[in-house]
Motif scaffolding. Structure first.
Motif, short mmCIF file in Angstrom:
data_model
loop_
_atom_site.label_atom_id
_atom_site.label_comp_id
_atom_site.label_asym_id
_atom_site.label_seq_id
_atom_site.Cartn_x
_atom_site.Cartn_y
_atom_site.Cartn_z
N TYR A 1 0.83 -1.20 0.00
CA TYR A 1 0.00 0.00 0.00
C TYR A 1 0.87 1.25 0.00
CZ TYR A 1 -4.17 -2.72 1.19
OH TYR A 1 -5.22 -3.60 1.17
N ASP B 1 -5.54 1.33 -8.68
CA ASP B 1 -6.62 1.87 -7.86
C ASP B 1 -7.27 0.79 -7.00
OD1 ASP B 1 -6.76 4.67 -8.78
OD2 ASP B 1 -7.25 3.78 -10.71
N GLN B 2 -7.83 1.23 -5.89
CA GLN B 2 -8.62 0.37 -5.03
C GLN B 2 -10.04 0.28 -5.60
OE1 GLN B 2 -9.97 -2.00 -3.05
NE2 GLN B 2 -8.46 -1.45 -1.46
N ASN C 1 -12.64 -1.14 -4.44
CA ASN C 1 -13.65 -1.01 -3.38
C ASN C 1 -13.08 -0.11 -2.29
OD1 ASN C 1 -15.54 -3.07 -4.47
ND2 ASN C 1 -13.83 -4.45 -4.06
N PRO C 2 -13.15 1.22 -2.51
CA PRO C 2 -12.51 2.16 -1.59
C PRO C 2 -12.94 1.96 -0.14
CG PRO C 2 -13.24 3.30 -3.56
CD PRO C 2 -13.82 1.92 -3.62
N ARG C 3 -11.92 1.90 0.74
CA ARG C 3 -12.17 1.80 2.17
C ARG C 3 -11.94 3.14 2.86
NH1 ARG C 3 -8.22 -2.26 4.50
NH2 ARG C 3 -9.39 -1.77 6.40
N ASP D 1 -8.67 6.78 -1.11
CA ASP D 1 -8.80 5.82 -2.21
C ASP D 1 -9.58 6.40 -3.39
OD1 ASP D 1 -7.45 3.55 -1.14
OD2 ASP D 1 -9.16 3.13 0.14
N HIS D 2 -10.43 7.40 -3.12
CA HIS D 2 -11.24 8.01 -4.17
C HIS D 2 -10.43 9.01 -5.01
CE1 HIS D 2 -15.14 6.44 -2.77
NE2 HIS D 2 -14.65 6.59 -1.55
N THR E 1 -3.81 3.71 -4.62
CA THR E 1 -3.14 3.45 -3.35
C THR E 1 -2.42 2.11 -3.30
OG1 THR E 1 -5.34 2.83 -2.50
CG2 THR E 1 -4.51 5.00 -1.92
#
Length: 265
Positions: A166, A241-242, A244-246, A250-251, A255
């Protein structure tokens, strides 16, 4: 309540991943027989990050000795074995390794499973592996440099280390959901980050009760500079990119980070 100095993070993390495997969470869900059959025909992908790993990063894997380091779960290793590689899976969690054994038995694959700490590969001789695949997992140990040291030792000259981790920015922000609701990123923690050092005793207790693994956020100096310091030549890099942003960040930025490092003579 658990005192920080009394916590055995390695045992706790092993149990946390055993639990994830039992529940077949995202990184503990074995691949299907259909994917294994396709891999035997040359149609396959593996992952360091959510997107498929570029094929040129691996090159030809036929009969190559590949170490899937801290990446059990019945996903990457069986695919590589079906595609023709000589695969060893090394992981802290016995239950994660059981997922790989299950796929191997189900689909008639040959692969070796070994339980252990990613910082200690003393079971393997020097210059043994051609490739190491090390997907996002070194956040579960407090110091990543021993991982790079051992990877360098067990790789042959010209061997390839494919690693992902990460972006450390993830570990800096206050995790209070109220800030996310307001669209705010509030820096709170200085790198290197450690659950054991930075969380309150109450939050640590919650992690223990919930069976969540303890995590550690490393600096880029250790994640990338640490590879260079061992003697690796980094010849590939990408971000991802993530899906499923946590976290709020992440948006706004990719990351996940991935490196392709070569052990040069």
């Amino acid at each position: 309540m658990n005192r920080k100095e009394d916590i055995d993070f390695l045992t706790h993390n092993r149990m946390a991943w055993d639990r994830q495997a039992t529940e077949q969470q995202e990184w503990s869900r074995p691949v299907t027989s259909e994917l294994i059959a396709a891999a035997r025909k040359g149609e396959w992908n593996v992952h360091l990050t959510p997107k498929a790993l570029p094929k040129e990063w691996l090159g030809s894997i036929m009969n190559k000795r590949i170490l899937c380091l801290a990446s059990a779960g019945g996903q990457q290793a069986p695919i590589l074995s079906a595609a023709g590689a000589d695969v060893t899976v090394f992981d802290l969690s016995a239950q994660q390794l059981e997922q790989d054994k299950m796929v191997a038995n189900r689909d008639g694959l040959k692969l070796r499973t070994v339980q252990g700490d990613m910082r200690d590969l003393s079971l393997f001789p020097d210059k043994y592996f051609d490739i190491i695949l090390h997907p996002i997992s070194n956040l579960y140990v407090p110091d990543v440099r021993p991982v790079w040291q051992e990877c360098f030792r067990v790789l042959k000259m010209g061997g390839v280390l494919l690693a992902s981790f990460y972006n450390p920015v993830l570990f800096m922000a206050d995790r209070d959901p109220a800030y996310m609701e307001q669209g705010l990123i509030r820096p709170k923690y200085k790198l290197p980050y450690s659950d054991l050092q930075n969380l309150t005793p109450e939050d640590l207790q919650k992690k223990c009760e919930n069976g969540e693994a303890f995590v550690f956020g490393h600096s880029l100096t250790d994640l990338i500079g640490g590879q260079l310091a061992e003697g690796f030549s980094i010849e590939g890099f990408y971000e991802d990119d993530q899906p499923n942003p946590r976290f709020l960040v992440d948006h706004f930025m990719p990351t996940f980070l991935a490196t392709r490092a070569i052990k040069r003579a």
